[in-house]
Structures are given as structure tokens and as C-alpha cells.
Write an enzyme that holds these catalytic residues in place. Structure first.
Site, PDB file in Angstrom:
ATOM      1  N   ARG A  38       1.032  -5.849  -5.068  1.00  0.00           N
ATOM      2  CA  ARG A  38       0.953  -6.732  -3.908  1.00  0.00           C
ATOM      3  C   ARG A  38       1.401  -8.159  -4.210  1.00  0.00           C
ATOM      4  O   ARG A  38       1.255  -9.050  -3.385  1.00  0.00           O
ATOM      5  CB  ARG A  38      -0.480  -6.737  -3.362  1.00  0.00           C
ATOM      6  CG  ARG A  38      -0.888  -5.373  -2.794  1.00  0.00           C
ATOM      7  CD  ARG A  38      -2.187  -5.411  -2.032  1.00  0.00           C
ATOM      8  NE  ARG A  38      -2.551  -4.077  -1.562  1.00  0.00           N
ATOM      9  CZ  ARG A  38      -2.159  -3.548  -0.401  1.00  0.00           C
ATOM     10  NH1 ARG A  38      -1.386  -4.236   0.418  1.00  0.00           N
ATOM     11  NH2 ARG A  38      -2.537  -2.327  -0.062  1.00  0.00           N
ATOM     12  N   ASP A  59       5.789  -7.814   5.636  1.00  0.00           N
ATOM     13  CA  ASP A  59       5.833  -8.945   4.700  1.00  0.00           C
ATOM     14  C   ASP A  59       6.858  -8.719   3.597  1.00  0.00           C
ATOM     15  O   ASP A  59       7.630  -9.620   3.256  1.00  0.00           O
ATOM     16  CB  ASP A  59       4.462  -9.124   4.023  1.00  0.00           C
ATOM     17  CG  ASP A  59       3.596 -10.115   4.785  1.00  0.00           C
ATOM     18  OD1 ASP A  59       4.043 -10.612   5.848  1.00  0.00           O
ATOM     19  OD2 ASP A  59       2.473 -10.388   4.318  1.00  0.00           O
ATOM     20  N   LYS A  65       8.338   0.806   5.259  1.00  0.00           N
ATOM     21  CA  LYS A  65       7.214   1.616   4.776  1.00  0.00           C
ATOM     22  C   LYS A  65       5.906   1.066   5.309  1.00  0.00           C
ATOM     23  O   LYS A  65       5.649  -0.118   5.193  1.00  0.00           O
ATOM     24  CB  LYS A  65       7.161   1.552   3.250  1.00  0.00           C
ATOM     25  CG  LYS A  65       5.913   2.178   2.651  1.00  0.00           C
ATOM     26  CD  LYS A  65       5.195   1.259   1.671  1.00  0.00           C
ATOM     27  CE  LYS A  65       4.586   0.069   2.372  1.00  0.00           C
ATOM     28  NZ  LYS A  65       3.641  -0.702   1.581  1.00  0.00           N
ATOM     29  N   THR A  66       5.101   1.869   5.920  1.00  0.00           N
ATOM     30  CA  THR A  66       3.682   1.593   6.141  1.00  0.00           C
ATOM     31  C   THR A  66       3.066   2.705   6.969  1.00  0.00           C
ATOM     32  O   THR A  66       3.603   3.084   8.010  1.00  0.00           O
ATOM     33  CB  THR A  66       3.376   0.241   6.822  1.00  0.00           C
ATOM     34  OG1 THR A  66       2.029   0.253   7.283  1.00  0.00           O
ATOM     35  CG2 THR A  66       4.267  -0.002   8.036  1.00  0.00           C
ATOM     36  N   GLY A 111       0.803  -1.225   0.000  1.00  0.00           N
ATOM     37  CA  GLY A 111       0.000   0.000   0.000  1.00  0.00           C
ATOM     38  C   GLY A 111       0.835   1.273   0.000  1.00  0.00           C
ATOM     39  O   GLY A 111       1.972   1.297   0.470  1.00  0.00           O
ATOM     40  N   ASP A 136       0.588   2.334   8.647  1.00  0.00           N
ATOM     41  CA  ASP A 136       0.042   1.700   9.851  1.00  0.00           C
ATOM     42  C   ASP A 136       0.964   1.806  11.063  1.00  0.00           C
ATOM     43  O   ASP A 136       0.521   1.622  12.190  1.00  0.00           O
ATOM     44  CB  ASP A 136      -0.253   0.219   9.591  1.00  0.00           C
ATOM     45  CG  ASP A 136      -1.343   0.025   8.562  1.00  0.00           C
ATOM     46  OD1 ASP A 136      -1.970   1.020   8.160  1.00  0.00           O
ATOM     47  OD2 ASP A 136      -1.572  -1.124   8.148  1.00  0.00           O
TER      48      ASP A 136
END
Lengths: 566, 566
Positions: free
Chosen positions: B168, B199, B225-226, B104, B228
Site C-alpha cells: 500500500r 488511487d 483492479k478492485t 488490496g 469494490d
């Protein structure tokens, strides 16, 4: 950081609010909120030194002048006013002025109040400013707070209407006028500033007429507020809040566009607040260049059906798919379905049936629908059918605003694309994502434009009340020029009015300014939309900046309407 | 304004993309986008002059070191690396490096690419940077673009992942590893930078192990990276994008808060992106001070039921009603219901029943549910029951992410309040408004922090690859200090790993960093929540500012985790 509290100032009247303190404390502000407190607000030159108020020629009405004249016997025909440099014959006594916020929030309201407050402090020493709480009901119930420098300080350049809150009550019955009169007399009010939209300004004028007819000294001035942007005319080029709200929505739309392009698999259907007119949607389109923009006024003018709208969206999606783009952004005005004649017809029939008939599970009730409405009803997705059947307001009407048009369109476009897929005309898969941008934009920190514009509107309202004017709406113009050159005055509210017939009687209304299909903003959009549909001209306006070279940019709609190149 | 085009540079390989140009043109940028192009990016001091890479002690694993050692025979135990001032023995030949975005979007990805590009330009003349298109699939299919200064320029400090897009797909089967090897050999790659989440970084390490075991020269470095925020540890204090996304969401939440306070009649239920961990929700709470914040990790730790959560919300609403506040703001993490044991149980049972049984209209199927699950199912609002029965993914599982938790909670709280109303314990009327903040935050213009942090991460990755490192994740630390003092290095990816048993085999995983209930951010929130619940300490952070004194503020979570006072 100064600890300045608001909401703890005692009220001048024991009948004032007893709710716990909800006020603001600058000590609890974010860095950006704090930085805005000290933001300097330039005034138009005419407000910076001595000025006098000059009357223009007698005015008429936007329509049906004879009826307006009957409805406003005291005020009809009065001139608009302009402030020009010169020596005024100033009233040296302090004034007692009330201010009220009416209707939905719009960024900048607190600056209108700061503006009139500062006017009174600067130009009319010894004045008192009463803030009526909770909208017009605060006038009727005489619920107010006395505004002081300490009370006002934490709200300067801040979003929201929470300084005194707003409300949607109206002063319209004889009893309600009576209550307003009692408050005016009790507080010995010289004037009242009503900050609101088209309805509120109409009511402000009725109140001005009423006070005048009763020989009360209380003058009433209006101020143009609405993020929807549908209260405007030549003399009042913009309603405040529109600039900020559109910039906030456009920030989000721009972000979603970059996401759509990065992901490559979603169509974002974005519904935007603004039920009556599509100005917000149009402005956001001009700021961001979406692939599809629906403008309610155009849909209505072309007498489009829901099927036409669905086909248009599906056509663009199919063309984009051929170009390899299986993503996009679609802007939808909140009021879209109000503009579609067949939907209005269906809703009217449903209202009638639901009021009088039994709705049976087996669907026998549907036989009461006209063939066209039955056809449309069956065309709608089941979830929307349910919403139409279930959600009624207290008057038994469908709550159109609660219908999630963006989700409805996703489902209808999905169905249409499925048909085309079977015919071989489309190979993709619609990844529809729905968004509604509404409350996020009503209470943001005002943009530099709205902050300055509102302050000038409030300051001007002070000047108009000080010079004894009533029934005018505060008017600040020449907005494409530097602030120093902005013009200041007041426009006769009756001159903006026409009548509508309701329940057999003429009612005065300030007609909502709709998107003009031959106006510069729509024409600009129309000239670009084919390119935007297929060529991905996405613009990401980014978050509103308060300092630096990009901070003072004004919205496209206003500049285009003023004849500027954008 | 310079017209710089991207996306039009010819690809080095005919197998590269044939899609129409989707690139950006700075000439079509908004003022703010343009202003960001020239934003200067400071580098940590160690990256500004000569440096050498120093190895630390041998590393182990976050858990199950024996299993990790078996899964990574070549890489397990390798030291982490730190950059220190000094003369490096520089490889004077140009390098061939690939870069890929995985998963994402997160604000700042373009700056990681700019960072490694500039490293190669500055320190390793004659190098080539290949951008693999569309995520890991671009590696497997050898779809790439050769990145040039002209190509990169319009993406500097811009949001999105559209420079080369993300994907993805995963490289995990022997055939897929083979394809990646072929690309590495074909392009003669010295190194590969994988920008992704937990992941993707695990897979980057598996690829590094695979290349090493095959004696290929291609090194692999990861980058955290995220949005979240759940990929972090002592050595990698933050994943990029979290700072910007939380600031964008907090801007919207702050606006909605002011609206709630101004209107006085709505409870806004705001669901926030972030399914696995509740960091985003917690950070937004620290930035805005909502009345209620649900943290999934706490709900799980306390083994709360949906009824417990509903009661908690209803309790606060009733207490606030007694104080005269019939409005508020409630933050809900996207993954909330994943944290509720009884809901997980119900979903597992439903998946089983729907896979094997006929779901009859009369509801006989419900008898297959355990009594607890049946009780919970009946407790759920009908719309949610429908979603649980209808929305399945291709594997037949409920799509939990599609469940509109915010609407579910509104309905459940309404029902609970109705009961209390009948008992006389509540007199109000819940005006629930639902919001989901997700896509709006993933592609915003990166904050100054994310812009600078990402540039350093990319620059550091270049240095690590240049010095022949593999299987490390780019690590920039000491982030509470001025940028000049930031530390730079690489952390052994195997040292972050543990194993999970899946389908009877051990799989390496970088464990997601969950909200720690004894961590500083949660403790800060927990110490304040009762005050925030009842006393309206709303903070409106406002739009992200890029210049001026407020522009460089870092998010609360990071500062608190680093021991700073916020």
C-alpha cells in the site's frame, strides 16, 4: 425452465400448517440450483434390482448391555440387517410412511426424503409419504404435508431442510409418546423415518420400542445426520452433511490462506462449527493445511490449560516470525473451551456463585472462587470475563457457544506476545483477524457425495420399513468404493447404545464419536503439523464443483477411516 | 502431475528478497487448483492476429480540465487508443517491462501478469518481465524477481497476489519519484504496468507524467483492479475481482438464506466488504434477493439517520412477523455509517474532543458534544460507544472500518422491537446472527469471467506498452458479447480525473464510481425490494462452477450496466 411449485399442495389434514406458502419454485432458482435438479443419482447395485433383507446375528450394546436390555425389552438384541440380491416376499399393499427432520440442518436432508419417496414410488405403489412439519413437534401435533412428486421435485439435490423444516423438540415424556401414538394411529402409519443426530436416533429407538410395546404396527427407522460428523461407527461410516459442510468451510479457509500469504501481515483465527467433537476442524485441516489446528480431544487428553494453548500458538507465531512469516491461519473448534478442564471448573463455580450470590462491582464475590479458578479468571481478557458473567441460558448456565473463542485467543496471544516482545523474543505485531464459519455450511447445495449418499440412505430406509424392520438406523457402507458397490442395510440402534446416569436414572445414549487420537485422520494430521506450521503448505480446495473430474472427491476423514490413502 | 516450483528462481539482483521461499508448487495443489492451471483462456479476436493501435480524438478530463492540464502538462489531452486489425510497425527488439500489484487483493491479478507475460513471449521475443515485490515499495527499493515461464506457471488462473505480493505504499514525494526513476534507469525499463485501484491508477499517471517530463523512456500503463467495483466508467466497464468476490459472497449469503428459511427463527445481518461504495452489496442483493438491503448511496441521498435505518429494518421485521416469517437476511455495506451524515458529524466531534480534552468517567466531557451528536451518542449501544471512544488510528481518528455495523444494527433493532413489543405492535423475538464477509472473497480462484477478463487486460497492456503508449489504463470493453468480440484499447488516465483540494492544493483524483441511484442495477433492485422483503424470493447461487453450462455467467451489475436483460 419448468415452473414447478412446492408448498401449495393442499394438506391432507385441516390441522396442517396455515402459514403462507414458503415453498420453492424452480422458476426462481439460480442457474446452479436449476442444474442440480436434473443431477442423476446412482444407486448401489443392490438397490437397482430385486433384493431381500437378511438378518445378521443377535446384537448387543456398545456398553452396559444389561441396562440397555432393560430399557429396550422388545428391541434389545435384535439383529442388524443387510440387503442382498434375491427375491423378496413383497408386501403388495401401499404403505403409509411418515418422515421427519430433527435438529440442525445438514446438506442432503432433502435427498433422504427424495430417496424414500422414490423407493415407495418404485417398489411399493400406492404408498403415501407424510412429511411431518417442524421436526418431532409435527408428529406430536399431527402437522404434516402429503408429499407428492410435484412437491418434492424442486428440493431434489438442494440444500436446507425447508421442505418440511426441522425442530429441536423431543418425544420423551409419557404424554409426548401418547401424542405420537395418536398420530400414528390417526394416519394409520406403517412406518416413520427419523432423520437426525445421536439424540434423535436414540429417541427414534425409544419410539420404536414404545410402538412395539403397545403393539402398534408403526415401525421406526433412523437416519444418520449431522455436519459435526460425530454420529458414526463401523456400520454407519458417516453422517450426512459433514462432507459438504467441510468442503464449504475449507473453500473459505483456503481463500483466507491465500489472502494471508498475499497480504503477509495477518493471522486469521477461524472458529469452526462443531461443539462436541472436533471432526470438522480436523477435516478442514486435512483439506487446507493450516499453520495451527487445535483439536479439542487432544487438548483434553493432554489436560492442557488455556495458558498451554496460548503458549503453543505464540510459539509457532514466534518461530514463523524468525523465518520471515508474519502471517498465518489457525483453526479452532467451536467447542474448544469445553475441552479444557480448568475452564469447565471455572464455569461450574461461576454458575454456582451467580445462582446464589450477589456479584458486587468491587469484586468481593471473586473470593468465592477457588485459587485456580480465580487465577484463570484474572488471566482472561475483560470482554470474555464479561461474557462469562452476563450471558446465561434460562437454566442459569453460561452459554459457552456464545463465547467468541477466536477473539478470546487473539487477545490472549496478543498479551503473551507483548510479554515476549519485552523480553526480546519476538519483534512482530500480531494482526489478528477473527472468523466464525457456521451457518454458511449447514444449508449449502449438497456435494455429489452427500447427494448420492443421502439418496441411498433414504432409499434403504424405504426398503427397511417395507420389510417390516424397526429400531434400525439406515446404513450404507463401503463408501470408498464406486457407488455400485456400496453396501446397504440397517444397524440395530440398541447396538450403538450405552447408558448415562442422569438425575439418578439410566438414560440410553448413542455415544458421540469423538476424534480418536490413534485414528488415521488425527495421525495423518499429527504427522504433518510441524511441516504445516512452518512451511506454508496451504491448499485451497476452491468451490465445490458439481461436474467434471474433481466433482466426486470424498472428504479425507472418511477415506482415511476406511483405510484409503489420501 | 508436473512438479513445477515457483519462488525458487534466482533474482536478477542481489538486493532482491532474502525471505525463505514462499512460492507455490503445483504438486501441492488441490484438485480444483490443479484443474484451473490448464483452463484455456480465450483472447478477443483483435489480440489473436496482427493489430495496430489507433488513436482517438484528444481527450479532456472528468472535471476541472484546466487544473488537470496544469498537473499533467505532458500527458493532458492525449488520445485514448484502440486496437484494430492491421499490420503494426513492430519494434523488433525485446522490451524490459516491470509489473507491480498495488493495494488490496482481487481475484485475477495473477492472470493480468500472465497476460502481459504471454504477450511479450508471443509478440516481443527477447523481452524481460520484472515483477516488483511487495507493491510500489518494490519499485522504490528495486526489489524484484525476473518472471519466467516456470515461475508464472503455478499462478495461472489462481487467486491471490502472492506471486509478487502487493503493498500500500505510494510513490508521491519528490524523493520517492527519484527512487522510482533510479530503478527505471537501472533496469533500463521500457515500461511499467501498475495493477491497482483508483488511487494506484492516479499515481500511475503521475509516474507516467514524471517519467515523460524527465525524458525517461519508461512508459506507464494502469490496470483496473478492485473487488469494490468502484473504478469504472464508460471506457473501463469493470474492475477485475468484483465478479469473483461477489459470487463468493453470494454463495455464502444464499446458504445462509436457506438456513434462515429452514430454521425459521434467525435474522442474519450480513456486512459485506466495500467501504467507499455499495456495489458489492447491491450485486449480492441482485444475486440472492435478501429481505433487506441497505445501500449507502441511497442512505446518503435521502439524508437518513441511524434511527431511520433502524426503523426501516424494524418495519420489515414486523410486517414479516405478521405474515408468519420470523426470519430473514439483511445485507449491509461495510461503509454504511460513513454515509450517514449525523454519524460523520458525531465522529468529527469525538475526534476533536479526544484530541484535546480529558474524557472523564462521569461523562462531563459529553457536554462538549452538540445536542444532536449527544442525542445520537446516547442512542448508540454501549459496545459501539466504547468502540467510538477507544479505537483510534495513529492520526487519532476513529477506525470506522473496525466498527461492527452488523452487531450495532442488531442491538439497535432489538431495542426498537422491544419498544414496539410493549406497544403491542410486535410479538416476536429477534434472533440476530451477525456475519462479516470480507477476506474470504479477495483471494478466491477467479471466476471464468475474471480469469479471461484479466488475461485480456494484461495482454492489452503489453500491446499498449509495446506501441509506446503511456498514461493509459488498459481497457477491455463490449463485455456482454462473446469474448471474441471484446474491444481492446487504452483510456487516457487524465480523462478519468478531476481534482480535489487537500491541504490547500489541488490533487488529481479518479473519482470513485458510486452506486448510481438512477442506474440500471439500483433501479432493478428498487423495483424488486418490496417483493423480496415480504415474499422470500431467496436465490442460492451456489459455489462458483468452472466447467459446464453455468460457468460463464457474468455478474448482474455489469450486464445491467451494459443494457442487457438479467
Amino acid at each position: 425452465m419448468a415452473v414447478v411449485a412446492a408448498g401449495l399442495v393442499s394438506n391432507g389434514d385441516v390441522s396442517a400448517v396455515k402459514a403462507p406458502a414458503t415453498g420453492r419454485y424452480a422458476a426462481f432458482y439460480s442457474e446452479v440450483q436449476n442444474s442440480r435438479l436434473g443431477h442423476p443419482l446412482p444407486l448401489p447395485s443392490v438397490l437397482k434390482s430385486s433384493f431381500k433383507v437378511v438378518d445378521g446375528p443377535p446384537s448387543s450394546a456398545a456398553g452396559s448391555p444389561d441396562e440397555i436390555a432393560k430399557l429396550f425389552p422388545c428391541l434389545f438384541g435384535q439383529p442388524s440387517a443387510t440387503l442382498v440380491p434375491g427375491d423378496s416376499t413383497e408386501n403388495l399393499l401401499g404403505l403409509k410412511i411418515g418422515v421427519v427432520l430433527s435438529g440442525g440442518q445438514a446438506p442432503g436432508g432433502h435427498n433422504v426424503i427424495s430417496g424414500i419417496f422414490d423407493y415407495l414410488q418404485d417398489r411399493c405403489k400406492g404408498s403415501t409419504l407424510y412429511g411431518f412439519r417442524g421436526g418431532p413437534a409435527g408428529i406430536m401435533k399431527c402437522k404434516y404435508v402429503v408429499l407428492t412428486p410435484e412437491y418434492i421435485y424442486p428440493y431434489r439435490n438442494q440444500g436446507g431442510f425447508d421442505m418440511i423444516r426441522s425442530g429441536r423438540d423431543k418425544i420423551e415424556t409419557p404424554e409426548q409418546f401418547k401424542q405420537a401414538e395418536e398420530t400414528a394411529v390417526k394416519l394409520d402409519l406403517d412406518g416413520l423415518l427419523v432423520i437426525g443426530g445421536d439424540d434423535s436416533n436414540t429417541n427414534a429407538c425409544l419410539l420404536a420400542e414404545n410402538f412395539r410395546s403397545k403393539n402398534l404396527k408403526t415401525k421406526v427407522i433412523g437416519c444418520p445426520k449431522t455436519i459435526d460428523g460425530d454420529l458414526k461407527c463401523k456400520e454407519v461410516p458417516a453422517s450426512f452433511g459433514f462432507d459438504t459442510a467441510c468442503k464449504i468451510y475449507s473453500e473459505m479457509i483456503g481463500n483466507v490462506m491465500i489472502d494471508a500469504r498475499s497480504t503477509g501481515k495477518y493471522y486469521h483465527f477461524v472458529r469452526l462449527m462443531g461443539r462436541a467433537a472436533s471432526h470438522i476442524t480436523l477435516e478442514c485441516a486435512l483439506q487446507t493445511h493450516p499453520n495451527i489446528t487445535l483439536i479439542g480431544e487432544e487438548v483434553a487428553a493432554k489436560k492442557q490449560t488455556l495458558k498451554n494453548v496460548t503458549d503453543y500458538i505464540a510459539d509457532v507465531i514466534c518461530k514463523r516470525a524468525e523465518l520471515g512469516f508474519n502471517y498465518g491461519v489457525i483453526l479452532i473448534p467451536e467447542g474448544l473451551i469445553d475441552f479444557i478442564p480448568e475452564v469447565q471448573q471455572l464455569i461450574a463455580e461461576l454458575n454456582e456463585i451467580l445462582a446464589h450470590d450477589i456479584v458486587d462491582e468491587a469484586g468481593v464475590w471473586k473470593k468465592k472462587l477457588t485459587p485456580q479458578s480465580l487465577h484463570l479468571f484474572d488471566f482472561l481478557p475483560p470482554a470474555i470475563q464479561d461474557q462469562l458473567m452476563l450471558e446465561r441460558d434460562p437454566h442459569g448456565n453460561v452459554q459457552v457457544a456464545k463465547i467468541e473463542t477466536e477473539k478470546m485467543l487473539i487477545q490472549m496471544v496478543e498479551t503473551e506476545l507483548e510479554v515476549r516482545k519485552q523480553g526480546g523474543a519476538y519483534k512482530g505485531q500480531l494482526g489478528g483477524q477473527s472468523h466464525f464459519l457456521g451457518y454458511e455450511g449447514r444449508c449449502g447445495l449438497p456435494s455429489n457425495f452427500d447427494a448420492t449418499y443421502c439418496y441411498a440412505l433414504g432409499y434403504a430406509a424405504g426398503a427397511l420399513l417395507h420389510s417390516g424392520k424397526t429400531g434400525l438406523i439406515s446404513s450404507v457402507g463401503n463408501l470408498a468404493a464406486p457407488v455400485a458397490e456400496w453396501t446397504v442395510g440397517g444397524t440395530a440402534l440398541t447396538s450403538l447404545m450405552d447408558v448415562e446416569r442422569r438425575h439418578g436414572k439410566f438414560k440410553p445414549v448413542i455415544k458421540k464419536a469423538m476424534v480418536e487420537l490413534d485414528g488415521a485422520p488425527f495421525k495423518k494430521y499429527a504427522s504433518m503439523r510441524e511441516e504445516w506450521a512452518l512451511e506454508n503448505r496451504y491448499l485451497s480446495p476452491g468451490p465445490i464443483q458439481f461436474v467434471g473430474p474433481v466433482a466426486d472427491k470424498v472428504n479425507h476423514t472418511l477415506l482415511l477411516e476406511l483405510g484409503a490413502q489420501v
